[in-house]
Design a protein around this motif. Sequence first.
Motif, mmCIF file in Angstrom:
data_model
loop_
_atom_site.group_PDB
_atom_site.id
_atom_site.type_symbol
_atom_site.label_atom_id
_atom_site.label_comp_id
_atom_site.label_asym_id
_atom_site.label_seq_id
_atom_site.Cartn_x
_atom_site.Cartn_y
_atom_site.Cartn_z
ATOM 1 N N LYS A 113 1.462 4.670 8.845
ATOM 2 C CA LYS A 113 1.570 6.058 9.421
ATOM 3 C C LYS A 113 2.846 6.721 8.272
ATOM 4 N N LEU A 114 2.296 7.729 7.618
ATOM 5 C CA LEU A 114 3.441 8.200 6.686
ATOM 6 C C LEU A 114 3.743 9.743 7.030
ATOM 7 N N TYR A 115 5.068 9.797 6.752
ATOM 8 C CA TYR A 115 5.359 11.451 6.778
ATOM 9 C C TYR A 115 5.963 11.721 5.498
ATOM 10 N N ILE A 116 5.171 12.719 4.903
ATOM 11 C CA ILE A 116 5.374 13.170 3.552
ATOM 12 C C ILE A 116 5.777 14.403 3.427
ATOM 13 N N LEU A 117 6.771 14.733 2.643
ATOM 14 C CA LEU A 117 7.238 16.100 2.619
ATOM 15 C C LEU A 117 6.636 16.509 1.182
ATOM 16 N N ILE A 118 6.002 17.803 1.397
ATOM 17 C CA ILE A 118 5.279 18.390 0.317
ATOM 18 C C ILE A 118 5.878 19.844 0.099
ATOM 19 N N PRO A 119 5.904 20.359 -1.345
ATOM 20 C CA PRO A 119 6.391 21.953 -1.483
ATOM 21 C C PRO A 119 5.352 22.838 -0.582
ATOM 22 N N GLU A 120 6.189 23.600 0.064
ATOM 23 C CA GLU A 120 5.334 24.851 0.752
ATOM 24 C C GLU A 120 4.688 25.638 -0.003
ATOM 25 N N GLU A 121 4.717 25.850 -1.103
ATOM 26 C CA GLU A 121 3.791 26.651 -2.151
ATOM 27 C C GLU A 121 2.790 25.617 -2.598
ATOM 28 N N THR A 122 2.364 24.461 -2.130
ATOM 29 C CA THR A 122 1.233 23.937 -2.563
ATOM 30 C C THR A 122 -0.112 24.569 -2.523
ATOM 31 N N GLU A 123 -0.711 24.722 -3.562
ATOM 32 C CA GLU A 123 -2.025 25.517 -3.524
ATOM 33 C C GLU A 123 -2.923 24.520 -2.772
ATOM 34 N N GLY A 124 -3.770 25.004 -1.836
ATOM 35 C CA GLY A 124 -4.655 24.136 -1.156
ATOM 36 C C GLY A 124 -4.349 23.449 -0.011
ATOM 37 N N LEU A 144 0.721 -1.241 -0.014
ATOM 38 C CA LEU A 144 -0.072 0.153 -0.052
ATOM 39 C C LEU A 144 0.882 1.271 -0.025
ATOM 40 N N ALA A 145 2.095 1.207 0.792
ATOM 41 C CA ALA A 145 2.851 2.379 0.921
ATOM 42 C C ALA A 145 3.514 2.634 -0.464
ATOM 43 N N LYS A 146 3.895 1.620 -1.411
ATOM 44 C CA LYS A 146 4.612 1.648 -2.642
ATOM 45 C C LYS A 146 3.346 2.254 -3.677
ATOM 46 N N ARG A 147 2.243 1.873 -3.552
ATOM 47 C CA ARG A 147 1.178 2.320 -4.277
ATOM 48 C C ARG A 147 0.912 3.691 -3.963
ATOM 49 N N ILE A 148 0.923 4.160 -2.706
ATOM 50 C CA ILE A 148 0.894 5.827 -2.575
ATOM 51 C C ILE A 148 2.016 6.526 -2.923
ATOM 52 N N GLU A 149 2.935 5.874 -2.991
ATOM 53 C CA GLU A 149 4.342 6.631 -3.330
ATOM 54 C C GLU A 149 4.627 6.865 -4.848
ATOM 55 N N ASN A 150 3.809 5.625 -5.508
ATOM 56 C CA ASN A 150 3.915 5.791 -7.069
ATOM 57 C C ASN A 150 2.993 6.915 -7.459
ATOM 58 N N ALA A 151 1.821 7.075 -6.748
ATOM 59 C CA ALA A 151 0.830 8.008 -6.995
ATOM 60 C C ALA A 151 1.331 9.410 -6.889
ATOM 61 N N LEU A 152 2.266 9.668 -6.060
ATOM 62 C CA LEU A 152 2.542 11.319 -5.351
ATOM 63 C C LEU A 152 3.288 11.695 -6.748
ATOM 64 N N PRO A 153 2.998 13.043 -6.770
ATOM 65 C CA PRO A 153 3.628 13.634 -8.228
ATOM 66 C C PRO A 153 5.188 14.495 -7.655
ATOM 67 N N GLU A 154 5.666 14.768 -8.558
ATOM 68 C CA GLU A 154 6.918 15.283 -8.280
ATOM 69 C C GLU A 154 6.830 16.232 -7.289
ATOM 70 N N GLY A 155 7.970 16.333 -6.589
ATOM 71 C CA GLY A 155 7.976 17.411 -5.045
ATOM 72 C C GLY A 155 7.503 16.763 -4.015
ATOM 73 N N TYR A 156 6.850 15.671 -4.078
ATOM 74 C CA TYR A 156 6.123 15.066 -2.824
ATOM 75 C C TYR A 156 6.997 13.709 -2.437
ATOM 76 N N GLN A 157 7.549 13.711 -1.243
ATOM 77 C CA GLN A 157 8.413 12.567 -0.910
ATOM 78 C C GLN A 157 7.922 11.924 0.449
ATOM 79 N N ILE A 158 7.888 10.531 0.541
ATOM 80 C CA ILE A 158 7.562 9.940 1.929
ATOM 81 C C ILE A 158 8.943 9.849 2.357
#
Length: 94
Positions: A54-65, A24-38
């Motif tokens: 439980k996932l710790y995911i880094l996303i770009p600060e300027e992510t709209e929404g 499930l973690a691999k599926r989620i990781e594969n679905a994440l766009p560029e700039g998102y990182q588990i």
Amino acid sequence: MSEARVLVIIKVYPDDVSIDLGELAKRIENALPEGYQIVRKATEPIAFGLNALKLYILIPEETEGGTAKLEEILSKVEGVGEYEIEAVHRVAQY
């Protein structure tokens, strides 16, 4: 100096007790766009043999929404039953 990012801590509940959380973690990781990182994964026991991912995911600060895009992605991943955002933190580096 590196740009700031946002760390999202999210608990993902599988839609079935028999789902392999590693897969499930691999599926989620594969679905994440560029700039998102588990950056961290953990398994958390819930009850009666059910475990959450439980996932710790880094996303770009300027992510709209904010986390809306991440939540939309998770809702479309096969095997994800529910999810719960536990915390959102701005981090300078990770």
